[in-house]
Design a protein around this motif. Structure first.
Motif, PDB file in Angstrom:
ATOM      1  N   GLN A 176       0.828  -1.213   0.000  1.00 34.78           N
ATOM      2  CA  GLN A 176       0.000   0.000   0.000  1.00 34.78           C
ATOM      3  C   GLN A 176       0.857   1.256   0.000  1.00 34.78           C
ATOM      4  O   GLN A 176       0.581   2.221  -0.731  1.00 34.78           O
ATOM      5  CB  GLN A 176      -0.918  -0.009   1.219  1.00 34.78           C
ATOM      6  CG  GLN A 176      -1.957  -1.115   1.219  1.00 34.78           C
ATOM      7  CD  GLN A 176      -2.818  -1.102   2.469  1.00 34.78           C
ATOM      8  OE1 GLN A 176      -2.750  -0.176   3.254  1.00 34.78           O
ATOM      9  NE2 GLN A 176      -3.608  -2.135   2.657  1.00 34.78           N
ATOM     10  N   LEU A 177       1.911   1.257   0.816  1.00 37.87           N
ATOM     11  CA  LEU A 177       2.790   2.425   0.879  1.00 37.87           C
ATOM     12  C   LEU A 177       3.483   2.663  -0.456  1.00 37.87           C
ATOM     13  O   LEU A 177       3.567   3.813  -0.929  1.00 37.87           O
ATOM     14  CB  LEU A 177       3.812   2.237   1.997  1.00 37.87           C
ATOM     15  CG  LEU A 177       4.879   3.324   2.137  1.00 37.87           C
ATOM     16  CD1 LEU A 177       4.243   4.678   2.360  1.00 37.87           C
ATOM     17  CD2 LEU A 177       5.833   2.993   3.273  1.00 37.87           C
ATOM     18  N   VAL A 178       3.978   1.611  -1.080  1.00 32.49           N
ATOM     19  CA  VAL A 178       4.694   1.754  -2.361  1.00 32.49           C
ATOM     20  C   VAL A 178       3.758   2.288  -3.437  1.00 32.49           C
ATOM     21  O   VAL A 178       4.122   3.187  -4.217  1.00 32.49           O
ATOM     22  CB  VAL A 178       5.313   0.406  -2.776  1.00 32.49           C
ATOM     23  CG1 VAL A 178       5.808   0.457  -4.218  1.00 32.49           C
ATOM     24  CG2 VAL A 178       6.460   0.050  -1.845  1.00 32.49           C
ATOM     25  N   ASN A 179       2.547   1.772  -3.502  1.00 32.90           N
ATOM     26  CA  ASN A 179       1.594   2.258  -4.499  1.00 32.90           C
ATOM     27  C   ASN A 179       1.233   3.719  -4.258  1.00 32.90           C
ATOM     28  O   ASN A 179       1.065   4.494  -5.208  1.00 32.90           O
ATOM     29  CB  ASN A 179       0.332   1.391  -4.477  1.00 32.90           C
ATOM     30  CG  ASN A 179       0.571   0.006  -5.045  1.00 32.90           C
ATOM     31  OD1 ASN A 179       1.561  -0.237  -5.721  1.00 32.90           O
ATOM     32  ND2 ASN A 179      -0.328  -0.920  -4.759  1.00 32.90           N
ATOM     33  N   LEU A 185       4.877  10.589  -6.158  1.00 34.70           N
ATOM     34  CA  LEU A 185       6.087  10.909  -6.916  1.00 34.70           C
ATOM     35  C   LEU A 185       5.859  10.911  -8.424  1.00 34.70           C
ATOM     36  O   LEU A 185       6.755  11.306  -9.173  1.00 34.70           O
ATOM     37  CB  LEU A 185       7.193   9.907  -6.572  1.00 34.70           C
ATOM     38  CG  LEU A 185       7.690   9.928  -5.122  1.00 34.70           C
ATOM     39  CD1 LEU A 185       8.643   8.765  -4.877  1.00 34.70           C
ATOM     40  CD2 LEU A 185       8.371  11.242  -4.806  1.00 34.70           C
ATOM     41  N   ASP A 186       4.683  10.438  -8.865  1.00 33.08           N
ATOM     42  CA  ASP A 186       4.370  10.364 -10.295  1.00 33.08           C
ATOM     43  C   ASP A 186       5.386   9.484 -11.023  1.00 33.08           C
ATOM     44  O   ASP A 186       5.944   9.850 -12.058  1.00 33.08           O
ATOM     45  CB  ASP A 186       4.337  11.759 -10.914  1.00 33.08           C
ATOM     46  CG  ASP A 186       3.687  11.751 -12.299  1.00 33.08           C
ATOM     47  OD1 ASP A 186       2.909  10.814 -12.577  1.00 33.08           O
ATOM     48  OD2 ASP A 186       3.960  12.664 -13.098  1.00 33.08           O
ATOM     49  N   VAL A 187       5.629   8.306 -10.446  1.00 31.30           N
ATOM     50  CA  VAL A 187       6.555   7.337 -11.026  1.00 31.30           C
ATOM     51  C   VAL A 187       5.781   6.053 -11.323  1.00 31.30           C
ATOM     52  O   VAL A 187       5.125   5.500 -10.435  1.00 31.30           O
ATOM     53  CB  VAL A 187       7.724   7.041 -10.067  1.00 31.30           C
ATOM     54  CG1 VAL A 187       8.612   5.940 -10.639  1.00 31.30           C
ATOM     55  CG2 VAL A 187       8.535   8.297  -9.807  1.00 31.30           C
ATOM     56  N   ASN A 188       5.838   5.599 -12.555  1.00 26.27           N
ATOM     57  CA  ASN A 188       5.176   4.353 -12.926  1.00 26.27           C
ATOM     58  C   ASN A 188       5.986   3.162 -12.437  1.00 26.27           C
ATOM     59  O   ASN A 188       7.189   3.082 -12.693  1.00 26.27           O
ATOM     60  CB  ASN A 188       5.000   4.271 -14.445  1.00 26.27           C
ATOM     61  CG  ASN A 188       4.031   5.314 -14.967  1.00 26.27           C
ATOM     62  OD1 ASN A 188       3.058   5.653 -14.301  1.00 26.27           O
ATOM     63  ND2 ASN A 188       4.302   5.832 -16.141  1.00 26.27           N
ATOM     64  N   HIS A 233      12.939   0.304  -7.828  1.00 26.15           N
ATOM     65  CA  HIS A 233      12.676   1.250  -8.913  1.00 26.15           C
ATOM     66  C   HIS A 233      12.416   2.650  -8.354  1.00 26.15           C
ATOM     67  O   HIS A 233      12.927   3.644  -8.901  1.00 26.15           O
ATOM     68  CB  HIS A 233      11.464   0.765  -9.722  1.00 26.15           C
ATOM     69  CG  HIS A 233      11.135   1.642 -10.883  1.00 26.15           C
ATOM     70  ND1 HIS A 233      11.881   1.645 -12.045  1.00 26.15           N
ATOM     71  CD2 HIS A 233      10.143   2.561 -11.067  1.00 26.15           C
ATOM     72  CE1 HIS A 233      11.363   2.520 -12.903  1.00 26.15           C
ATOM     73  NE2 HIS A 233      10.318   3.090 -12.324  1.00 26.15           N
ATOM     74  N   LEU A 234      11.653   2.748  -7.267  1.00 29.10           N
ATOM     75  CA  LEU A 234      11.426   4.050  -6.641  1.00 29.10           C
ATOM     76  C   LEU A 234      12.728   4.620  -6.080  1.00 29.10           C
ATOM     77  O   LEU A 234      12.989   5.823  -6.194  1.00 29.10           O
ATOM     78  CB  LEU A 234      10.389   3.921  -5.520  1.00 29.10           C
ATOM     79  CG  LEU A 234       8.928   3.708  -5.942  1.00 29.10           C
ATOM     80  CD1 LEU A 234       8.046   3.551  -4.715  1.00 29.10           C
ATOM     81  CD2 LEU A 234       8.436   4.885  -6.780  1.00 29.10           C
ATOM     82  N   HIS A 239      17.258   8.677  -6.682  1.00 28.05           N
ATOM     83  CA  HIS A 239      18.721   8.745  -6.552  1.00 28.05           C
ATOM     84  C   HIS A 239      19.182   8.404  -5.138  1.00 28.05           C
ATOM     85  O   HIS A 239      20.053   9.082  -4.572  1.00 28.05           O
ATOM     86  CB  HIS A 239      19.239  10.129  -6.954  1.00 28.05           C
ATOM     87  CG  HIS A 239      19.115  10.409  -8.417  1.00 28.05           C
ATOM     88  ND1 HIS A 239      19.482  11.605  -8.984  1.00 28.05           N
ATOM     89  CD2 HIS A 239      18.633   9.647  -9.440  1.00 28.05           C
ATOM     90  CE1 HIS A 239      19.251  11.570 -10.288  1.00 28.05           C
ATOM     91  NE2 HIS A 239      18.727  10.385 -10.574  1.00 28.05           N
ATOM     92  N   VAL A 240      18.602   7.349  -4.566  1.00 29.87           N
ATOM     93  CA  VAL A 240      19.076   6.855  -3.277  1.00 29.87           C
ATOM     94  C   VAL A 240      20.462   6.233  -3.480  1.00 29.87           C
ATOM     95  O   VAL A 240      20.727   5.605  -4.509  1.00 29.87           O
ATOM     96  CB  VAL A 240      18.090   5.814  -2.697  1.00 29.87           C
ATOM     97  CG1 VAL A 240      18.600   5.261  -1.369  1.00 29.87           C
ATOM     98  CG2 VAL A 240      16.721   6.451  -2.501  1.00 29.87           C
TER      99      VAL A 240
END
Length: 267
Positions: A176-179, A185-188, A233-234, A239-240
């Motif tokens: 849930q948190l990742v989604n 962040l507007d990241v697919n 991917h996130l 840039h972690v």
């Protein structure tokens, strides 16, 4: 010859006047281009400012989300090193052998090199509360072991002390948190994981990925790999620091992603 010379002079004058008109056009175009360049530079600066403002808003929303709804923290466990236990049971083992076993247990082969992982095995990460935890080393075998044991053993199970329940709950919350983070962040995301009830084409309700029906070992490990891939991917998109990430550390990678120390969070 005189008539030809006059005719050539007239043509030269026409060309000269035409060249003057082209020169005026050129100067007008250059002046227009300079104006457009200044306007583009101004708009670029405004766009950069808006991006920074948007990043700050995203960062604020994420920090609020992870502090109020999905807090995560490291939980120390009281597990003893197997090397220490073995040394107590076997007096013949030398201290060097014990130290080598302990070192091997804390070492992970990552990206073509051996790295020391002090967190491997002796800590857990909690999400939404101290009672919902995941092993830090990514070993979730307690879940599918419980599922397989439940298939063969009839009778009530220990609901409150069963680690499989906390593992599935923690993975469901992490999904849930990742989604939610992908929306902010507007990241697919590269992998699709359900964290809500969805109707299939047959009209059946598709449950949550981890908190629905008991998953087999294959389906469970496949879902965990998809979740870990989405988290990585996130992390890559924000840039972690790659040296901090581990492909199996689900919640720890998430902690690095949403940490206030992540400079590019919200980009």
């Amino acid at each position: 010859d005189t008539e030809g010379l006059l005719r050539i002079k007239e043509e030269n004058q026409k060309h000269y006047r035409r060249a003057q008109r082209h020169q005026e056009k050129k100067e007008k175009i250059q002046k227009h281009n300079r104006k457009l360049g200044d306007l583009v530079e101004k708009k670029t600066y405004e766009l950069k400012t808006q991006y920074e403002h948007l990043a700050n808003l995203r960062r604020a929303h994420i920090l609020e989300l992870t502090s109020v709804i999905f807090p995560m923290e490291e939980v120390k466990t009281s597990m003893r090193d197997p090397a220490d236990v073995s040394s107590e049971s076997d007096n013949a083992m030398t201290s060097s052998t014990v130290s080598k076993l302990a070192e091997a247990r804390r070492t992970t082969y990552l990206s073509g090199r051996w790295v020391c992982d002090d967190h491997n095995g002796d800590t857990s990460i909690s999400i939404t509360g101290p009672w919902i935890i995941l092993p830090n080393n990514g070993d979730y075998s307690a879940y599918y072991n419980w599922v397989e044991e439940k298939k063969t053993t009839q009778g009530p199970d220990m609901e409150h002390n069963n680690p499989a329940h906390t593992i599935s709950a923690a993975l469901c919350y992490a999904t849930q948190l990742v989604n939610t983070l992908s929306l902010i962040l507007d990241v697919n995301l590269p992998k699709k994981l359900c964290n809500r009830q969805v109707k299939t084409q047959q009209g059946n309700q598709r449950p949550y990925e981890f908190c629905g029906e008991n998953l087999s070992r294959h389906r469970f490990t496949r879902a965990v790999k998809k979740l870990n891939a989405n988290i990585l991917h996130l992390c890559f998109s924000q840039h972690v620091n790659l040296d901090l990430l581990h492909p199996l550390h689900t919640l720890r990678n998430l902690m690095y992603l949403v940490s206030p120390d992540t400079e590019n969070l919200g980009r």
